[in-house]
Design a protein around this motif. Structure first.
Motif, short mmCIF file in Angstrom:
data_model
loop_
_atom_site.label_atom_id
_atom_site.label_comp_id
_atom_site.label_asym_id
_atom_site.label_seq_id
_atom_site.Cartn_x
_atom_site.Cartn_y
_atom_site.Cartn_z
N VAL A 71 -8.82 32.00 1.48
CA VAL A 71 -9.66 31.32 2.47
C VAL A 71 -9.24 31.61 3.91
CG1 VAL A 71 -10.26 29.04 3.41
CG2 VAL A 71 -10.57 29.51 0.99
N PRO A 72 -7.92 31.62 4.23
CA PRO A 72 -7.56 31.95 5.62
C PRO A 72 -8.07 33.31 6.07
CG PRO A 72 -5.69 30.98 4.49
CD PRO A 72 -6.74 31.23 3.43
N VAL A 73 -8.09 34.29 5.16
CA VAL A 73 -8.61 35.62 5.50
C VAL A 73 -10.12 35.54 5.72
CG1 VAL A 73 -8.89 38.00 4.71
CG2 VAL A 73 -6.79 36.74 4.18
N GLU A 74 -10.81 34.88 4.80
CA GLU A 74 -12.25 34.73 4.93
C GLU A 74 -12.61 33.90 6.16
OE1 GLU A 74 -12.83 34.81 0.07
OE2 GLU A 74 -12.41 32.95 1.15
N ALA A 75 -11.77 32.90 6.45
CA ALA A 75 -12.01 32.05 7.62
C ALA A 75 -11.86 32.84 8.91
CB ALA A 75 -11.05 30.86 7.61
N TRP A 76 -10.96 33.82 8.91
CA TRP A 76 -10.81 34.65 10.11
C TRP A 76 -12.10 35.39 10.40
CZ3 TRP A 76 -11.29 39.89 11.05
CH2 TRP A 76 -10.81 40.34 12.28
N VAL A 87 -20.93 33.76 3.99
CA VAL A 87 -21.57 33.00 2.91
C VAL A 87 -22.50 33.90 2.09
CG1 VAL A 87 -23.08 31.05 2.37
CG2 VAL A 87 -21.33 30.83 4.14
N MET A 88 -23.18 34.84 2.73
CA MET A 88 -24.00 35.79 1.98
C MET A 88 -23.14 36.60 1.02
SD MET A 88 -26.74 37.17 4.86
CE MET A 88 -27.66 38.13 3.67
N PHE A 89 -21.99 37.03 1.49
CA PHE A 89 -21.04 37.73 0.62
C PHE A 89 -20.64 36.84 -0.55
CE2 PHE A 89 -16.49 38.12 -0.39
CZ PHE A 89 -16.46 39.40 -0.93
N GLY A 90 -20.40 35.57 -0.27
CA GLY A 90 -20.02 34.64 -1.32
C GLY A 90 -21.11 34.47 -2.36
N GLY A 122 -14.34 30.76 -2.49
CA GLY A 122 -13.55 30.51 -1.29
C GLY A 122 -14.31 30.86 -0.03
N ALA A 123 -15.08 31.94 -0.08
CA ALA A 123 -15.86 32.34 1.09
C ALA A 123 -16.87 31.26 1.46
CB ALA A 123 -16.57 33.66 0.81
N VAL A 124 -17.51 30.69 0.43
CA VAL A 124 -18.51 29.64 0.68
C VAL A 124 -17.84 28.33 1.08
CG1 VAL A 124 -20.36 28.27 -0.34
CG2 VAL A 124 -20.16 30.70 -0.90
N TYR A 125 -16.82 27.93 0.34
CA TYR A 125 -16.17 26.65 0.57
C TYR A 125 -15.53 26.58 1.96
CZ TYR A 125 -13.63 22.37 -0.64
OH TYR A 125 -13.17 21.08 -0.68
N GLY A 126 -14.66 27.54 2.25
CA GLY A 126 -13.96 27.53 3.53
C GLY A 126 -14.91 27.59 4.71
N GLY A 363 -8.27 26.35 6.40
CA GLY A 363 -8.16 27.29 5.29
C GLY A 363 -6.73 27.46 4.83
N MET A 364 -5.80 27.50 5.77
CA MET A 364 -4.39 27.62 5.40
C MET A 364 -3.92 26.38 4.65
SD MET A 364 -2.60 29.52 8.68
CE MET A 364 -2.75 28.08 9.74
N LEU A 365 -4.36 25.20 5.09
CA LEU A 365 -3.99 23.98 4.39
C LEU A 365 -4.63 23.92 3.02
CD1 LEU A 365 -2.47 21.29 4.60
CD2 LEU A 365 -4.51 20.29 5.66
N TYR A 366 -5.83 24.45 2.91
CA TYR A 366 -6.58 24.43 1.64
C TYR A 366 -5.91 25.28 0.57
CZ TYR A 366 -10.66 24.72 -1.46
OH TYR A 366 -11.52 24.67 -2.55
N THR A 367 -5.06 26.23 0.98
CA THR A 367 -4.36 27.04 -0.02
C THR A 367 -3.44 26.18 -0.90
OG1 THR A 367 -2.49 27.56 1.46
CG2 THR A 367 -4.39 29.07 1.48
N ALA A 368 -3.16 24.96 -0.46
CA ALA A 368 -2.36 24.05 -1.28
C ALA A 368 -3.03 23.79 -2.62
CB ALA A 368 -2.14 22.72 -0.54
N LYS A 369 -4.35 23.83 -2.63
CA LYS A 369 -5.08 23.67 -3.90
C LYS A 369 -4.74 24.80 -4.85
CE LYS A 369 -9.80 23.59 -5.74
NZ LYS A 369 -11.23 23.71 -5.40
N GLY A 370 -4.61 26.02 -4.32
CA GLY A 370 -4.23 27.16 -5.16
C GLY A 370 -2.83 27.00 -5.71
#
Length: 435
Positions: A71-76, A87-90, A122-126, A363-370
């Motif tokens: 997600v941090p990469v996609e968020a960038w 989101v289209m990619f997602g 991740g692309a859609v969620y983040g 997105g970085m914080l969300y990686t905790a879910k992973g």
């Protein structure tokens, strides 16, 4: 040169941001089954190939890891190019993933599909959560909660159709049909997503909600101890919820209550299907509700209430979960308080680190879910050796500890960080005005 449509003025009328929020919610609902519908496929896959639950659940872990850690990469890309393309990619990716699942005849292909699925989700969620934080700086808890509710409750309306399709035509056709449908809806809605053309004005309320005036870059955020404490608490709470989401069907089958007919709140079906449906409804309701509560009484106080209630429900399941009514109601309440982590932590991140880089920082914080998802296969191993009671006891301990940490560790650390970092900034601004 033609201006970039993502950064030029958009028709940001009074209701435009609510339209953006609504489209984000629908997109989130379309990726919900990738996580919450997965449990329906585990036993059918095992019955066909006899790979074992632990091996099959590794696919779930791979999905969550790739969904969160990338997600941090996609968020960038979102912060740089806007939400539409990401989101289209997602949308394309999640459709492809479930089509691959429908043809998977080996664990390797199942794992590959899980990775592709995670990238798309991740692309859609983040993107959708980060976009909500940018459109609603004055209602971060509510906006993040409503958006996350799409993910939490999105599977509720499709659990029964998926279960029926699996029973009637096999899990393969369910993967294929729902994958194509979900992907197309996300692809179409992505066309209309926008980010604010300029910073949204903060309509600050007279609440005891510490909020920073500084926009911290992702590199700065990673160097702050408060980020890692929040990350740890996130992992502790998410571990139990992901285990329950992935294992609820195996648990119900092992308790021998999965196919017991039940009727609650007007729902009439077997216990497992009823439990999953109510779980999604309660989860979806809990995310915006607790987001709103946190806007009112504070983030950490809300965490304490939710985490403590989660510990109590898990304890109830460990002792009385073999009763169908208790199983259905306790899991519903549990997911009602579990899903709030996906509204509280984004809101807390925005309050603590600012809005400019909110998508990437969250997105970085969300990686905790992973990171938490790594415990899902371990839960199967613990259950095989000591039973589900042992798994629930561990989850109870994690939630209870997280509840105490929210009040006695996270709250004072955040307040000290925000007030301490803004004092020099205010002094600099004052000196500049005097000069």
């Amino acid at each position: 040169m033609e201006p970039n449509s993502e950064t030029t003025a958009t028709p940001e009328g009074r209701h435009f941001r609510w339209m953006q929020l609504a489209m984000g919610v629908v997109c989130m609902a379309m990726i919900a089954n990738l996580q919450y519908g997965w449990t329906l496929f585990v036993d059918p896959i095992d019955q066909k190939f006899h790979w074992g639950r632990s091996a099959i659940q590794l696919a779930f872990t791979l999905f969550v890891v790739t969904e969160t850690w990338l997600v941090p990469v996609e968020a960038w890309f979102v912060d740089k190019y806007g939400p539409r393309a990401v989101v289209m990619f997602g949308g394309v990716t999640i459709a492809l993933a479930w089509v691959l699942n429908s043809y998977a005849n080996s664990l390797v292909l199942l794992y590959a599909a899980a990775i592709v699925s995670g990238i798309g989700a991740g692309a859609v969620y983040g993107t959708c959560v980060g976009n909500a934080l940018k459109w609603f700086p004055d209602r971060r808890g509510l906006a993040a909660g409503v958006t996350a509710a799409g993910f939490g409750a999105g599977a509720a309306i499709t659990v029964v159709p998926i279960a029926k399709m699996i029973a009637a035509t096999g899990y393969e056709s369910a993967f294929f049909s729902f994958g194509i449908g979900q992907g197309l809806i996300v692809l179409v809605l992505a066309i209309f997503l926008r980010k604010p053309s300029q910073a949204m004005p903060m309509k600050k309320k007279q609440l005891n909600l510490p909020q920073t005036k500084i926009d911290y870059t992702p590199a700065q955020v990673l160097r702050t101890p408060v980020f890692w404490v929040m990350y740890l608490v996130f992992v502790m709470v998410a571990a139990g919820g992901l285990m329950a989401a992935a294992q609820i069907a195996p648990i119900a089958h092992d308790y021998k209550i999965a196919d017991v007919p039940m009727s609650i709140f007007g729902f009439q079906t077997v216990a497992l299907t009823l439990a999953i449906s109510l779980d999604r409804i309660f989860d979806g309701f809990g995310r915006p509700f607790f987001g709103w509560v946190s806007d009112t009484i504070g983030r950490e106080r809300t965490m304490f209430i939710a985490f403590g209630t989660a510990a109590l429900m898990l304890l109830t399941l460990s002792v009385y979960g073999h009763y169908p009514v208790v199983f259905v109601l306790a899991t519903a309440v549990y997911f009602g308080v579990f899903g709030e982590i996906y509204s509280l932590f984004p809101a807390t991140s925005g309050d603590t680190f600012g809005v400019k880089f909110a998508t990437t920082n969250n997105g970085m914080l969300y990686t905790a879910k992973g990171t938490a998802s790594l415990f899902v296969p371990l839960a199967s191993l613990v259950a095989a050796s000591w039973g589900w009671h042992a798994v629930f006891v561990i989850a109870v301990a994690l939630n209870a500890t997280a509840a105490l940490m929210a009040i006695f560790v996270v709250k004072p650390m955040r307040r000290t960080f925000i007030l301490g970092s803004e004092a020099p900034a205010d002094a600099t601004t004052h000196n500049a005005r005097v000069a």
